[in-house]
Design a protein around this motif. Structure first.
Motif, PDB file in Angstrom:
ATOM      1  N   ILE A   1      -4.191  -7.764  -2.899  1.00 37.85           N
ATOM      2  CA  ILE A   1      -4.508  -7.358  -1.523  1.00 37.85           C
ATOM      3  C   ILE A   1      -5.868  -7.903  -1.093  1.00 37.85           C
ATOM      4  O   ILE A   1      -5.998  -8.549  -0.053  1.00 37.85           O
ATOM      5  CB  ILE A   1      -4.472  -5.825  -1.396  1.00 37.85           C
TER       6      ILE A   1
ATOM      7  N   ASN B   1      -4.744  -4.517  -6.570  1.00 31.97           N
ATOM      8  CA  ASN B   1      -5.964  -4.613  -5.778  1.00 31.97           C
ATOM      9  C   ASN B   1      -6.395  -6.073  -5.602  1.00 31.97           C
ATOM     10  O   ASN B   1      -6.827  -6.490  -4.527  1.00 31.97           O
ATOM     11  CB  ASN B   1      -7.094  -3.807  -6.427  1.00 31.97           C
TER      12      ASN B   1
ATOM     13  N   GLU C   1       0.817  -1.220   0.000  1.00 29.92           N
ATOM     14  CA  GLU C   1       0.000   0.000   0.000  1.00 29.92           C
ATOM     15  C   GLU C   1       0.848   1.267   0.000  1.00 29.92           C
ATOM     16  O   GLU C   1       0.446   2.284  -0.558  1.00 29.92           O
ATOM     17  CB  GLU C   1      -0.995  -0.025   1.167  1.00 29.92           C
TER      18      GLU C   1
END
Ligand code: MSP
Length: 511
Positions: free
Chosen positions: A192, A189, A176
């Motif tokens: 994660i 994305n 991040e």
């Protein structure tokens, strides 16, 4: 000023007997980026190689009646030939069976074990006895072994585990806070949200069910399983934990790992966690590219939907293949491969836009000025726009390459050639010759040749043979990127070399 160095890698390939055009895709992209960086003065280290251990190889060798080592040696020779014919200019080809790699992996495994990041446990899995393979629930077909369609049973085996779960929070924090670490962003994305946040389990890093692998030195019935063996290649190739680690000190952390989308997960979760455990800096970027697909599906031997890449090279030439791979697929997304499309792109862009432009221009120079490069102080109303297009291209290419938008970079170079063709239509050199307007004719031909020279230099990381041949035909000694910031470096008064069309049109079979 920061040192201009660049370490780029491809994945190491499984030595399957059938390398296809999809494998060529990853490697050609990495090669073009490496060449581009070299052209811009970077000290580049470009690594590729082969991932040679595991049960599959062991079984294939057995079926072929040779040892696993003999089996991989033969395929690796072929793979290296293929890379050579694709003009892949790597600095090192690592094989996971190379001694130095075996030693480094062993040291890494021991180090992680001694510091408590690897521990002994029990691996539970779904096992197919005839195939001697473990499968996950999702790999099964109708609950059966996907290879032989027989029943699988749940078995347990003693195994070593890496404490992946321990690194979960650090990983999320790192990903991040480093937005460029995983590219494109959509893949970041996905990693994660779908994989890390739901919870990481410790990872099984040894096997006892086959022996074609690197033995765990303190417990030799185990071999190191693929993760630590394969991923460590990126540092063992540089001499990590070896006597001479000068390359490691110079080039690690890697600037760019180029990988296909299906292995992004291993490179953005397991690999960084291993590096954290080894207390090493993480690579600067992992770029997950899409797949080349045929008729919307995978390129596959069993579907029989592809030719050997060497046949495409034989039929169309290496730069036709490189051009297709580099220009057809928006980087990061999937793209289509078809021979028809290859021929269409070849004819439109390579044979017409570029090949014909060079041939026409050199033919006119031969016809009107005996092949001697001429110039004059005359001007036409179209010169400024031509020069502007040519002179702004380097910056455009640089901007695109910073974002790894290779098709766009290539298109902006082809825009020079398209602009040149338009310039010929606008200035009509044959008309100037008829009117005996020699001064204007000289200027027009000079501008075309200079635009072609600059275009060829920009093209060289992508289509190296084509660029070299154009610059040879022009007989110029100004071939480097440092000679393209000014329009007008091309030497006057020299004779061009012998020339013939660089790309001959190919007829579509059903045309
Ligand atoms: N051995 C592992 C990588 C270990 S890296 C530490 C592996 N090998 S592979 O031979 O299966 O794949 C090598 C590369 O080729 C991967 O990046 C993969 O995505 C790429 N491709 C294989 N088929 C492909 C297409 N059809 N299209 C584009 N790339 C494809 O994975």
């Amino acid at each position: 000023m920061a040192e201009k160095k660049f370490y780029i890698t491809t994945p190491i390939y499984y030595p399957s007997a059938n390398f296809h055009i999809g494998h060529c895709y990853t490697t050609v992209i990495a090669d073009a980026i490496a060449r581009y960086k070299k052209q811009h003065g970077y000290d580049v280290y470009f690594l590729t190689g082969s991932d040679e251990h595991g049960l599959k190889i062991q079984k294939k060798a057995l079926e072929s009646g040779v040892t696993p080592q003999e089996y991989v040696d033969k395929i690796i020779k072929d793979a290296k030939d293929l890379w050579k014919s694709l003009k892949i200019d790597y600095d090192k080809f690592i094989r996971t069976t190379d001694d130095y790699h075996v030693q480094t992996v062993s040291k890494i495994f021991n180090k992680l074990y001694e510091q408590g990041d690897i521990y002994k446990g029990e691996y539970k899995g779904l096992y197919c006895t005839p195939c001697e393979s473990f499968w996950t629930e999702t790999q099964l077909i109708d609950g059966k072994c996907p290879d032989c369609l027989r029943e699988v049973s749940e078995v347990k085996e003693e195994a070593y585990f890496f404490k992946l779960s321990k690194y979960q929070d650090r990983l999320v924090e790192y990903i991040e806070s480093h937005p460029d670490f995983i590219q494109p962003t959509s893949r970041k994305n996905e990693m994660i949200n779908n994989f890390i946040k739901p919870g990481l389990e410790d990872l099984c890093v040894s096997r006892t069910s086959f022996n074609w692998g690197i033995p765990v030195s303190f417990d030799t019935k185990h071999v190191v399983y693929v993760w630590i063996d394969a991923l460590s290649n990126y540092i063992s190739a540089l001499g990590y934990l070896s006597e001479d680690d000068s390359l490691f000190k110079k080039f690690w952390p890697a600037d760019l790992h180029i990988v296909g989308k299906e292995i992004v997960r291993f490179h953005t979760i397991i690999w960084p966690a291993l590096l954290m455990a080894l207390d090493l800096p993480l690579p600067k970027q992992i770029f997950g590219h899409g797949w080349l697909v045929i008729n919307g599906g995978k390129i596959s031997k069993s579907l029989g939907n592809y030719k050997d890449p060497r046949d495409y090279i034989k039929d169309y030439g290496v730069d036709a293949i490189r051009y297709y791979l580099l220009s057809e697929v928006p980087f990061g997304s999937d793209g289509t491969f078809s021979e028809e499309l290859l021929i269409t792109r070849y004819n439109t862009d390579l044979a017409n836009t570029l090949g014909n432009l060079v041939n026409r221009t050199l033919s006119m120079l031969t016809k009107y000025f005996d092949g001697v490069i001429v110039n004059s102080a005359a001007e036409t109303e179209f010169d400024t726009d031509l020069k502007n297009v040519v002179l702004k291209t380097n910056e455009l290419v640089n901007n695109y390459m910073d974002k790894l938008e290779i098709p766009e970079a290539l298109d902006s170079i082809f825009n020079i050639f398209r602009r040149c063709n338009k310039y010929i239509d606008e200035t009509m050199p044959w008309q100037l010759a008829k009117e005996e307007n020699k001064d204007k004719l000289k200027k027009v031909l000079y501008n075309l040749l200079e635009a072609i020279r600059i275009g060829a230099i920009l093209l060289s990381p992508f289509l190296p043979d084509t660029a070299t041949e154009i610059l040879r035909q022009l007989n110029t000694s100004f071939k480097t990127i440092s000679t393209i910031s000014k329009f007008g470096e091309l030497e006057e008064g020299i004779s061009i070399n012998d020339f013939k069309p660089i790309f001959m049109r190919v007829e579509l079979k059903n045309e």
